[in-house]
Write an enzyme that holds these catalytic residues in place. Sequence first.
Site, PDB file in Angstrom:
ATOM      1  N   LEU A  42       0.976  -1.448  -0.236  1.00  0.00           N
ATOM      2  CA  LEU A  42       0.199   0.095   0.106  1.00  0.00           C
ATOM      3  C   LEU A  42       1.129   1.783  -0.179  1.00  0.00           C
ATOM      4  O   LEU A  42       0.391   2.397  -0.030  1.00  0.00           O
ATOM      5  CB  LEU A  42      -0.891   0.600   1.266  1.00  0.00           C
ATOM      6  N   HIS A  86      -1.516  -8.539   0.025  1.00  0.00           N
ATOM      7  CA  HIS A  86      -1.625  -6.559  -1.118  1.00  0.00           C
ATOM      8  C   HIS A  86      -1.622  -7.082  -2.130  1.00  0.00           C
ATOM      9  O   HIS A  86      -2.564  -5.939  -2.006  1.00  0.00           O
ATOM     10  CB  HIS A  86       0.037  -7.824  -1.689  1.00  0.00           C
ATOM     11  N   GLN A 113       5.529  -2.358 -10.647  1.00  0.00           N
ATOM     12  CA  GLN A 113       6.861  -2.561 -10.517  1.00  0.00           C
ATOM     13  C   GLN A 113       7.098  -3.521 -10.957  1.00  0.00           C
ATOM     14  O   GLN A 113       6.080  -4.068 -11.697  1.00  0.00           O
ATOM     15  CB  GLN A 113       7.521  -2.744  -8.414  1.00  0.00           C
ATOM     16  N   TYR A 142      -0.256   2.697 -18.598  1.00  0.00           N
ATOM     17  CA  TYR A 142      -0.374   2.707 -19.798  1.00  0.00           C
ATOM     18  C   TYR A 142      -1.752   2.844 -20.379  1.00  0.00           C
ATOM     19  O   TYR A 142      -2.601   1.561 -19.235  1.00  0.00           O
ATOM     20  CB  TYR A 142       0.166   2.726 -21.190  1.00  0.00           C
TER      21      TYR A 142
END
Lengths: 570, 602
Positions: free
Chosen positions: B291, B351, B488, B494
């Site tokens: 987060l 996560h 990451q 995009y």
Amino acid sequence: MTILRFYQRPSSLSIAFSSRHERSFSGSSELVTLTTRRNQCWRFSPLKSSNGSPLAGASWKDDGKEMPVPKVPDIGSQLAENTVSITVVGASGDLAKKKIFPALFALYYEGYLPQHFTVFGYARSKLTDEELRHTISTTLTCRVDKRENCSDKMEQFLQRCFYHSGQYGSEVDFCELDNKLKEKEDGKLANRLFYLSIPPNIFVDVVRGASRSASSPNGWTRFIVEKPFGRDSESSSELTRCLKMYLIEEQIFRIDHYLGKELVENLSVLRFANLVFEPLWSRNYIRNVQLIFSEDFGTEGRGGYFDHYGIIRDIMQNHLLQILALFAMETPVSLDGEDIRNEKVKVLRSMRVLKLDDVVVGQYKGHTKGGKSFPAYTDDPTVPKGSLTPTFAAASLFIDNARWDGVPFLMKAGKALHRRGAEIRVQFRHVPGNLYKRKFGTDLDKATNELVIRVQPNEAIYLKINNKVPGLSMRLDSSNLNLLYSERYPREIPDAYERLLLDAIEGERRLFIRSDELDAAWAIFSPLLRELEEKKVVPELYPYGSRGPVGAHYLAAKYNVRWGDLSDSS
Amino acid sequence: MAVSFPKCPSSPLPPLQTRNRAWSSPLSAPVQVGDSSKWALLEATKRCHLCVSATNGGSAVAPVEPSKKVQDSGTKTTPTDHSTKVENGIRPTVFSSNEFQDLKTGPDNSGRESTVSITVVGASGDLAKKKIFPALFALYYEGFLPKHFTIFGYARSKMTDSELREMVSRTLNCRIDQRENCDAKMEEFLKRCFYHSGQYDSEAHFVELDKKLKQHEGSRISNRLYYLSIPPNIFLDVVKCTSLAASSENGWTRVIVEKPFGRDAESSAALTRGLKQYLHEDQIFRIDHYLGKELVENLSVLRFSNLVFEPLWSRQYIRNVQIIFSEDFGTEGRGGYFDSYGIIRDIMQNHLLQIVALFAMETPTSLEAEDIRNEKVKVLRSMKTLEIDDVVIGQYKSHTRGGVVYPGYTDDKTVPNDSLTPTFAAAALFINNARWDGVPFLMKAGKALHTKRAEIRVQFRHVPGNLYKKCFGTDLDRATNELVIRVQPDEAIYLKINNKIPGLGMRLDRSNLNLHYAVRYSKEIPCAYERLLLDAIEGERRLFIRSDELDAAWALFTPLLKELEEKRIAPELYPYGSRGPVGAHYLAAKYNVRWGDLGAEH
């Protein structure tokens, strides 16, 4: 559908066509044909058919010999016998040399022209074929990314170029041209394209001469005409009426080369092939649309023509208005030329007639910068000293339909501004109840999303979004989701004229302007133009190389708009 | 007003003034009235409020009723009213309204400064060395720490302060974009670092720590932050000792804990119950370092500050959402911990699920932590409990490529030979609310895959009645728009759009509207730990997980996890360095989804 490689020269015409297959929205039905004639000029009254080809029928007599050509369908065998003759009328002019011949060569180089074709230059000056070839060869270039065999190709191309000298108003001269064309066509199914690269006052003469004396006897005959299409509603409809004495609508290809620009072509793809844009494409989300055109040079001694028309007629009423219509139209039934043009006409006819209050006109004045002085518009020797012709104009237009009611469409066009460019800017509304509003200062509209389609130079599409500046604090930044064409598509983008010539050869009318479109376009601008002239409205002067008259800002402010191209971030 | 942080200030800025967050602007936001008013009652006689609780029959602190919450703000406080409350978790001492005011407005208004003491419990561990100390140094370097602060390492090993400093200094580095004064800064920082050796369950040792802390804090208002960088089985011992023996007397005391928060709903609830014997919800900062990632932070900004995204953010336009995590390495000899948890607990249930919740939540009332966490809980509670049919699990096996042998998971010496622990899992989740009904949320997480990557992919529906459908082949869904948020590596956003290939034909192409962080933002993106530590110091809870969120998250996964273990479901084996088990494709196909990360263009 098969997608063939483009830039491979087809060994036969049938491949040339199938390589374009993906854009073949119009069939090749007009290849359905007819009678052939030999060695005789056609001297009858204007011919009409529904598709721009000469009518099928018994009237096509040729000294008693009638040669019925089989009624087609087997395209393969037919096309092999097919030829196209392109006659550039006004071959010694600037446009012809700079744009038309190079575009034809590019099409040839890339393999888009039929296997058999002939290019004729027609003008009054006496030239030999060799002289024409020499003139042309100085402006031909190969696309930057493919230099292979360039000079061979050029040589081959030039061998297909011929010249015929004649008067524009002389049917006899066109008759001679017809003889020469026939000779080259050599009995093949002949299609003829006339490109009228001449002043508008001789349009009708040429059309008369060419259509009467040099129409194709057995294929289609088409005429490409370029602006100006009149000066106002009346003169435009007069021109249309005259053209239609000799031609039917389907034979007339009114070119607006802006419609051939890559990103204008892409506009419809963006809208209709992406889910993410269409839901936003209305007054619910779009706050305003800006259509901006600017040139960084003035008339530079060639203001004679321009002075008579002015920037509104020269740029706005055609190029920008066409883009607007494409931008704002409803989803067409299909991508067929007629379907698209139907939708464009609907937009144009829904538009409010432009009023003087919604227009700002300007004219550039002399300016000295860095020791260099730039001339004023009226310093141009070809321009009358007291000229009030606008070299800059800004206007706000409205489309009174359900989708666009109340959304200002701002247009701006000018010469001798600080930069050169053409772009479409779509400013979205602000986020209602924005959670981050404290980050945006008092004017939420200054941080809205904006979609920019840059038509030239450096073709690009980008969407301005707000995002967080990376780091531990919560600062917001307006950044771009980008598509720079030059990065993604390193190949050179074809010139608009190539596309349009090819479309005309293929009978694809999507990018050409229909008579009713033209009428509707003039109807929006004519009252304003008349008023400007009658009242002798004085343009606001702006320095050469500046950002244009400040009046444009006030016009925008009146509708709560801020020009996107003059903000700091751009 | 924006105070950016690229330059290292010549002297550290006053605490709390350097950041510029709308929802936590300390200068304008009134100090919150928390719910620890009970402490004040205990104040006069007891050194430690929680000791009292213990003496009161050893029971936990009685829950505070909302009605008991003191509504006073500082201005109402009288010198005699010691029940005044300040910020959550702050333990008031006897102080005047002046002092109270100080807390609100920062240290410069009075003689009394505040200080923060950060104690890293488990200082000799890997996480501490690699992440926590470097993150603290980065915060210090950038001027985000208060002027006066103290850092303590606490662990069992015997070490001197200078040995700790030596150890810490090895992992410190300056951000690549600012090397100025790095050594000097590092020196200064290390001088503030101290070490205390002690057992994790010894109150006596924590009392010693408390003394040392007091010594450093002097007469300042002391705030204490404990970072529990220790195995979960000693969480409770440490929390007990710190809260009983080393809580701050006049400022706040907060505890940061990291996953695992239990193994299932029951053990998690037990842990929470245990923690709450000694701490308030407000004092517990459950960290989920995902987060703190820049692009996860940006997700809300994208959604809520751009008009162009919000209209699309629903089942009407979104066909599916994919949350993908992959590592290109295995356990590499450190599988002991992992083996008892597995990838679902290690990555998905925390996560990835947190990202889903942030992605899918309704617009919160404000950006306040509680408002955001309320919305996240709603999403989690609307989700369908995960069933075994909607999950594919995998485990990597050894693979030889180019002469190099990559080990299988069970080759890891720390892993039992017959381990069935999944190192890969894919799951399809559904949110049964009005916005998301029927939209599959696909998750995929795995170790020892071919790339290292974490991203969110949003696939849109196809254009209804697409005029260009002839240009797209038979499957319109293959050419839909897609929004990709790459967390990451190489942070980027995009949007895949269809456009025309320039040229005379009409060929369509999917190209990207791009925002490459590295291109646009040359500055290094801060590590997630920096952000989270700073948030904990500032009491910003937005990125920390509340107990009810945790419960809801476990509720989704626990039945599945139980079933996997009870039925001893064997994972599908996949080669080390591959794209994972093919079962993931079939799972996706079941819901008409195609993984966006395994398309032809990758």
